[in-house]
Write a protein that holds these residues in place. Structure first.
Motif, PDB file in Angstrom:
ATOM      1  N   ALA A 228       0.575  -1.306  -0.288  1.00 51.06           N
ATOM      2  CA  ALA A 228       0.061  -0.220   0.197  1.00 51.06           C
ATOM      3  C   ALA A 228       0.544   1.196   0.078  1.00 51.06           C
ATOM      4  O   ALA A 228      -0.252   2.178   0.126  1.00 51.06           O
ATOM      5  CB  ALA A 228      -0.882  -0.097   1.266  1.00 51.06           C
ATOM      6  N   THR A 229       1.817   1.387   0.232  1.00 49.76           N
ATOM      7  CA  THR A 229       2.910   2.136   0.575  1.00 49.76           C
ATOM      8  C   THR A 229       4.750   2.421  -0.701  1.00 49.76           C
ATOM      9  O   THR A 229       4.696   3.959  -1.371  1.00 49.76           O
ATOM     10  CB  THR A 229       3.673   2.056   1.346  1.00 49.76           C
ATOM     11  N   HIS A 230       4.845   1.231  -1.484  1.00 49.39           N
ATOM     12  CA  HIS A 230       5.859   1.415  -2.082  1.00 49.39           C
ATOM     13  C   HIS A 230       5.674   1.558  -3.270  1.00 49.39           C
ATOM     14  O   HIS A 230       5.170   0.128  -4.412  1.00 49.39           O
ATOM     15  CB  HIS A 230       6.872  -0.174  -1.841  1.00 49.39           C
ATOM     16  N   ARG A 236       8.985  -1.636  -7.548  1.00 54.39           N
ATOM     17  CA  ARG A 236       8.169  -2.779  -8.673  1.00 54.39           C
ATOM     18  C   ARG A 236       9.622  -3.599  -9.241  1.00 54.39           C
ATOM     19  O   ARG A 236       9.392  -4.767  -9.060  1.00 54.39           O
ATOM     20  CB  ARG A 236       6.736  -1.944  -9.283  1.00 54.39           C
ATOM     21  N   ALA A 237      10.097  -2.368 -10.515  1.00 53.50           N
ATOM     22  CA  ALA A 237      10.863  -3.393 -10.646  1.00 53.50           C
ATOM     23  C   ALA A 237      12.179  -3.789 -10.446  1.00 53.50           C
ATOM     24  O   ALA A 237      12.370  -5.241  -9.919  1.00 53.50           O
ATOM     25  CB  ALA A 237      11.623  -2.122 -11.263  1.00 53.50           C
ATOM     26  N   ARG A 238      12.391  -3.473  -8.864  1.00 58.40           N
ATOM     27  CA  ARG A 238      13.523  -4.304  -7.685  1.00 58.40           C
ATOM     28  C   ARG A 238      12.409  -5.144  -7.563  1.00 58.40           C
ATOM     29  O   ARG A 238      12.965  -6.675  -7.207  1.00 58.40           O
ATOM     30  CB  ARG A 238      13.923  -3.578  -6.541  1.00 58.40           C
ATOM     31  N   MET A 240      10.475  -7.325  -8.425  1.00 58.01           N
ATOM     32  CA  MET A 240      10.548  -8.643 -10.187  1.00 58.01           C
ATOM     33  C   MET A 240      11.787  -8.860 -10.427  1.00 58.01           C
ATOM     34  O   MET A 240      12.254 -10.071 -10.002  1.00 58.01           O
ATOM     35  CB  MET A 240       9.487  -7.616 -11.163  1.00 58.01           C
ATOM     36  N   ALA A 241      13.349  -7.981 -10.321  1.00 58.53           N
ATOM     37  CA  ALA A 241      13.998  -8.454 -10.689  1.00 58.53           C
ATOM     38  C   ALA A 241      14.806  -9.891  -9.298  1.00 58.53           C
ATOM     39  O   ALA A 241      15.069 -10.238  -9.634  1.00 58.53           O
ATOM     40  CB  ALA A 241      14.797  -6.837 -10.593  1.00 58.53           C
ATOM     41  N   LEU A 242      14.352  -9.080  -8.571  1.00 57.32           N
ATOM     42  CA  LEU A 242      14.423 -10.213  -7.106  1.00 57.32           C
ATOM     43  C   LEU A 242      13.539 -11.649  -7.334  1.00 57.32           C
ATOM     44  O   LEU A 242      13.913 -12.827  -6.719  1.00 57.32           O
ATOM     45  CB  LEU A 242      14.301  -9.861  -5.623  1.00 57.32           C
ATOM     46  N   GLY A 243      12.474 -11.645  -8.359  1.00 58.28           N
ATOM     47  CA  GLY A 243      12.082 -12.959  -8.366  1.00 58.28           C
ATOM     48  C   GLY A 243      10.127 -13.002  -8.658  1.00 58.28           C
ATOM     49  O   GLY A 243       9.536 -14.632  -8.177  1.00 58.28           O
ATOM     50  N   ALA A 244       9.503 -11.798  -8.199  1.00 60.45           N
ATOM     51  CA  ALA A 244       8.878 -12.323  -7.441  1.00 60.45           C
ATOM     52  C   ALA A 244       7.455 -12.004  -9.168  1.00 60.45           C
ATOM     53  O   ALA A 244       8.114 -11.597 -10.012  1.00 60.45           O
ATOM     54  CB  ALA A 244       7.997 -10.870  -6.972  1.00 60.45           C
ATOM     55  N   LEU A 245       6.709 -12.640  -8.594  1.00 58.25           N
ATOM     56  CA  LEU A 245       5.652 -13.495 -10.027  1.00 58.25           C
ATOM     57  C   LEU A 245       4.589 -12.203 -10.526  1.00 58.25           C
ATOM     58  O   LEU A 245       4.710 -11.995 -11.211  1.00 58.25           O
ATOM     59  CB  LEU A 245       4.994 -14.853  -9.620  1.00 58.25           C
ATOM     60  N   HIS A 246       4.886 -11.064  -9.632  1.00 53.39           N
ATOM     61  CA  HIS A 246       3.340 -10.549  -9.514  1.00 53.39           C
ATOM     62  C   HIS A 246       3.818  -9.547  -8.426  1.00 53.39           C
ATOM     63  O   HIS A 246       4.305  -9.365  -7.238  1.00 53.39           O
ATOM     64  CB  HIS A 246       2.291 -10.281  -9.273  1.00 53.39           C
TER      65      HIS A 246
END
Length: 273
Positions: A228-230, A236-238, A240-246
């Motif tokens: 809710a804050t970031h 978001r790019a960080r 995803m780059a670390l491996g988050a699916l969404h």
């Protein structure tokens, strides 16, 4: 068409936040208060409410007394009343309806049946951007048995919101308020999905996903960020780059969140277990 306006009364801050979240996600305007006296004050202001939703067990003025006072006033008596109760005793249904309530919902709240009940009393809920009362098809809402979701969030009502949303649908929900505790749970339980907040008092979701992806036994677990804050693109790019699916932004309507959860669970190769 204006949004339906609902008055929600509950002395438990977590329940109040959860119900408000569900209603706002379904296109309602919500006035949330923590006791019956405050509810009566809002009504005295002359504000229009399409429905009053109140807990039964509250200190000072319980739901029965509040219902009696509302029904005793001609200008309020036509407002639909819905009780929220954890009671399960024989005769409770009859007592609730005899007190003037038009319907009741039981805790823990099932989002779909909850909104379906309210829609019978507030017709505008049928046509607004409300959460569907039936699961879209395909896929069905009900998960296969045994699917486990690990939730990391250091805000208690966010954790309870997810638990109350997911457990009635058949998911097993594990919760943690720190990255260290979540990592221990992930190692012990091997969940099917991890949902994590980003900004926390101790560490961050970025630290947590880095630790998860560094362990061979955990790295294939689908990982969703919900923040809710970031909201910035760099965060978001960080993630995803670390491996988050969404990387999802809160507030998020309930059905969209459930769809993302189903999609994430379906993405995992069963052979990875």
């Amino acid at each position: 068409m204006s949004k339906p306006c609902l008055l929600v009364v509950d002395d438990n801050a977590i329940n109040l936040a959860l119900i408000s979240y569900l209603l706002e996600s379904s296109g309602c305007e919500v006035c949330a208060v923590e006791n019956g006296a405050h509810a009566l004050a809002r009504l005295e202001e002359g504000r229009h409410f399409d429905l009053v939703l109140c807990d039964i067990q509250m200190p000072v003025m319980d739901g029965y007394e509040l219902a009696g006072r509302i029904k005793a006033r001609p200008e309020w008596s036509r407002i639909p009343l819905v009780a929220v109760t954890a009671l399960a005793m024989v005769g409770d249904r009859d007592r609730i309806l005899a007190a003037g309530f038009d319907a009741y919902v039981s805790k823990p709240i099932d989002p779909a049946s909850f909104m379906a009940t309210l829609a019978t009393l507030v017709p505008a809920l049928h046509s607004g951007p409300a959460m569907p009362v039936a699961a879209p098809s395909p896929p069905p809402l009900a998960p296969p048995p045994g699917q486990t979701i690990l939730v990391l969030d250091d805000t208690r009502y966010n954790v309870e919101m997810k638990r109350n949303l997911l457990e009635p649908l058949g998911y097993r929900v594990l919760t943690a308020e720190t990255a260290a505790a979540a990592l221990d749970l992930a190692r012990a339980e091997q969940p099917d999905l991890i949902i994590s907040d980003v900004g926390m008092r101790e560490g961050s979701g970025f630290d947590f996903i880095a630790a998860v992806k560094a362990e061979p036994a955990l790295r294939d677990i689908p990982f969703l960020f919900l923040s809710a804050t970031h909201w910035d693109e760099a965060s978001r790019a960080r993630g995803m780059a670390l491996g988050a699916l969404h990387y999802l932004r809160r507030p998020l309507d309930t059905e969209t969140l459930l769809a993302e959860i189903r999609r994430a669970l379906a993405s995992r190769d069963p052979a990875a277990r």
